[in-house]
Design a protein around this motif. Structure first.
Motif, mmCIF file in Angstrom:
data_model
loop_
_atom_site.group_PDB
_atom_site.id
_atom_site.type_symbol
_atom_site.label_atom_id
_atom_site.label_comp_id
_atom_site.label_asym_id
_atom_site.label_seq_id
_atom_site.Cartn_x
_atom_site.Cartn_y
_atom_site.Cartn_z
ATOM 1 N N GLU A 84 55.770 -16.257 7.380
ATOM 2 C CA GLU A 84 55.905 -14.811 7.596
ATOM 3 C C GLU A 84 55.736 -14.050 6.281
ATOM 4 O OE1 GLU A 84 59.420 -11.610 8.208
ATOM 5 O OE2 GLU A 84 59.453 -13.253 9.677
ATOM 6 N N TYR A 85 56.452 -14.466 5.262
ATOM 7 C CA TYR A 85 56.366 -13.749 3.985
ATOM 8 C C TYR A 85 54.980 -13.872 3.369
ATOM 9 C CZ TYR A 85 61.239 -12.286 3.560
ATOM 10 O OH TYR A 85 62.440 -11.649 3.741
ATOM 11 N N ARG A 86 54.361 -15.041 3.498
ATOM 12 C CA ARG A 86 53.005 -15.183 2.955
ATOM 13 C C ARG A 86 52.050 -14.230 3.670
ATOM 14 N NH1 ARG A 86 49.635 -20.810 2.791
ATOM 15 N NH2 ARG A 86 49.604 -20.498 5.048
ATOM 16 N N ALA A 87 52.187 -14.120 4.995
ATOM 17 C CA ALA A 87 51.332 -13.205 5.748
ATOM 18 C C ALA A 87 51.563 -11.753 5.323
ATOM 19 C CB ALA A 87 51.600 -13.362 7.242
ATOM 20 N N ARG A 88 52.805 -11.398 5.085
ATOM 21 C CA ARG A 88 53.116 -10.019 4.682
ATOM 22 C C ARG A 88 52.530 -9.700 3.309
ATOM 23 N NH1 ARG A 88 59.468 -9.525 5.506
ATOM 24 N NH2 ARG A 88 59.073 -7.547 4.427
ATOM 25 N N VAL A 89 52.602 -10.657 2.395
ATOM 26 C CA VAL A 89 52.000 -10.441 1.076
ATOM 27 C C VAL A 89 50.497 -10.252 1.216
ATOM 28 C CG1 VAL A 89 51.550 -11.443 -1.192
ATOM 29 C CG2 VAL A 89 53.789 -11.745 -0.135
ATOM 30 N N GLN A 90 49.863 -11.123 1.973
ATOM 31 C CA GLN A 90 48.413 -11.042 2.147
ATOM 32 C C GLN A 90 47.998 -9.741 2.819
ATOM 33 O OE1 GLN A 90 48.316 -14.727 4.245
ATOM 34 N NE2 GLN A 90 47.566 -15.920 2.506
ATOM 35 N N PHE A 91 48.784 -9.299 3.780
ATOM 36 C CA PHE A 91 48.481 -8.021 4.434
ATOM 37 C C PHE A 91 48.590 -6.871 3.438
ATOM 38 C CE2 PHE A 91 49.376 -4.204 6.853
ATOM 39 C CZ PHE A 91 48.512 -4.297 7.949
ATOM 40 N N ASN A 92 49.652 -6.881 2.634
ATOM 41 C CA ASN A 92 49.846 -5.820 1.643
ATOM 42 C C ASN A 92 48.752 -5.813 0.581
ATOM 43 O OD1 ASN A 92 52.166 -5.016 2.960
ATOM 44 N ND2 ASN A 92 53.540 -6.173 1.620
ATOM 45 N N LEU A 93 48.156 -6.983 0.334
ATOM 46 C CA LEU A 93 47.054 -7.078 -0.631
ATOM 47 C C LEU A 93 45.708 -6.720 0.003
ATOM 48 C CD1 LEU A 93 48.041 -10.389 -2.484
ATOM 49 C CD2 LEU A 93 48.259 -8.048 -3.347
ATOM 50 N N GLY A 94 45.730 -6.422 1.298
ATOM 51 C CA GLY A 94 44.504 -6.030 1.990
ATOM 52 C C GLY A 94 43.710 -7.191 2.555
ATOM 53 N N ASN A 95 44.272 -8.404 2.509
ATOM 54 C CA ASN A 95 43.569 -9.582 3.005
ATOM 55 C C ASN A 95 44.055 -9.896 4.421
ATOM 56 O OD1 ASN A 95 42.200 -11.988 3.355
ATOM 57 N ND2 ASN A 95 42.563 -12.652 1.246
ATOM 58 N N THR A 96 43.582 -9.113 5.399
ATOM 59 C CA THR A 96 44.071 -9.248 6.769
ATOM 60 C C THR A 96 43.633 -10.556 7.426
ATOM 61 O OG1 THR A 96 42.196 -7.928 7.545
ATOM 62 C CG2 THR A 96 44.268 -6.766 7.158
ATOM 63 N N ASP A 97 42.489 -11.099 7.020
ATOM 64 C CA ASP A 97 42.044 -12.367 7.605
ATOM 65 C C ASP A 97 43.038 -13.483 7.294
ATOM 66 O OD1 ASP A 97 39.807 -11.230 8.701
ATOM 67 O OD2 ASP A 97 38.462 -11.826 7.070
ATOM 68 N N LYS A 98 43.439 -13.585 6.022
ATOM 69 C CA LYS A 98 44.406 -14.615 5.658
ATOM 70 C C LYS A 98 45.792 -14.309 6.221
ATOM 71 C CE LYS A 98 42.211 -16.540 1.538
ATOM 72 N NZ LYS A 98 42.379 -16.892 0.113
ATOM 73 N N ALA A 99 46.128 -13.024 6.320
ATOM 74 C CA ALA A 99 47.400 -12.651 6.936
ATOM 75 C C ALA A 99 47.420 -13.105 8.391
ATOM 76 C CB ALA A 99 47.620 -11.150 6.854
ATOM 77 N N GLY A 100 46.310 -12.905 9.087
ATOM 78 C CA GLY A 100 46.220 -13.336 10.477
ATOM 79 C C GLY A 100 46.330 -14.840 10.613
ATOM 80 N N GLU A 101 45.728 -15.570 9.688
ATOM 81 C CA GLU A 101 45.817 -17.027 9.720
ATOM 82 C C GLU A 101 47.256 -17.496 9.542
ATOM 83 O OE1 GLU A 101 44.195 -20.908 7.176
ATOM 84 O OE2 GLU A 101 43.391 -18.905 6.782
ATOM 85 N N SER A 102 47.977 -16.869 8.613
ATOM 86 C CA SER A 102 49.373 -17.236 8.390
ATOM 87 C C SER A 102 50.227 -16.909 9.612
ATOM 88 C CB SER A 102 49.922 -16.500 7.161
ATOM 89 O OG SER A 102 49.307 -16.951 5.975
#
Length: 222
Positions: A84-102
């Motif tokens: 969850e936290y990894r996805a939130r970091v990735q989303f905040n960095l603008g990397n929605t593809d990796k956020a979705g994967e997490s």
């Protein structure tokens, strides 16, 4: 004969000095929880992106443990939270593809998981819900008699009868077991966003009976 004796001696020494697997797992989890605490401190700080390295480390080690044996609840919860936290970091960095994967990895482990709407950005909440809607369906199982164990993909869901539970969509084996009754196994297809309702009439295979006689010590033939 001598070689056999050497092998047996080595095996004995290994058993004497080996560390129990469970103790190693507990020690590993304690270390990973400490790493998680550090990652949270970085997540809440000005350089949030730095926490990714620690979350990646936690996930990699827990996935290795999970491949060896199913994780106990504390380990599974730690893995879910790290995703969850990894996805939130990735989303905040603008990397929605990796956020979705997490988020997808998280949901595959615990489909009932939800984010805290009181403390997380509505944009992250909305994105998580959109990912979850594509992966999760619902299942409810009733049995006659009640009180049967229901397992999906070998993982216990609940005891019948139960309200719809969130499960990962797709084809999965469903097992119904209850002492004294025949096990029922069925392949089920859960569709994302839909509820699958099942009913089983269990077939009795054994029962226990008691016979009391007067006088006692009577021979009974069945």
């Amino acid at each position: 004969m001598k070689a056999r004796s050497v092998i047996l001696a080595l095996a004995l020494l290994a058993s004497l000095f080996a560390t129990p697997a469970r103790a190693q797992t507990d020690a590993e989890l304690a270390s990973l929880r400490a790493t998680f605490d550090l990652a949270i401190s970085e997540f809440e700080g000005p350089q949030q992106g730095q926490s990714l390295v620690r979350f990646d480390e936690i996930i990699a080690q827990l996935e290795t443990l999970r491949r060896q044996a199913p994780l106990a609840e504390p380990g599974e919860s730690l893995l879910v939270n790290a995703h969850e936290y990894r996805a939130r970091v990735q989303f905040n960095l603008g990397n929605t593809d990796k956020a979705g994967e997490s988020f997808r990895n998280l949901i595959a482990i615990r489909p009932s998981h939800n984010l805290d709407e009181g403390s997380i950005s509505p944009k992250v909440i909305e994105y998580f819900k959109s990912v979850k809607a594509q992966m999760v369906g619902y299942i409810t199982v009733q049995s006659m008699p009640q009180g049967a164990k229901v397992a999906l993909n070998g993982v216990l869901l609940s005891i019948t009868d139960f309200f719809p539970l969130e499960v990962v969509a797709g084809d999965s084996p469903l097992d119904i077991t209850k002492g004294g009754f025949r096990q029922e196994t069925q392949s089920v297809n859960v569709v994302a966003g839909e509820t699958l309702s099942l009913q089983f009439d269990l077939v009795r295979t054994s029962a226990t009976g008691y016979v009391i006689t007067e006088p006692t010590d009577v021979e009974i033939l069945i």
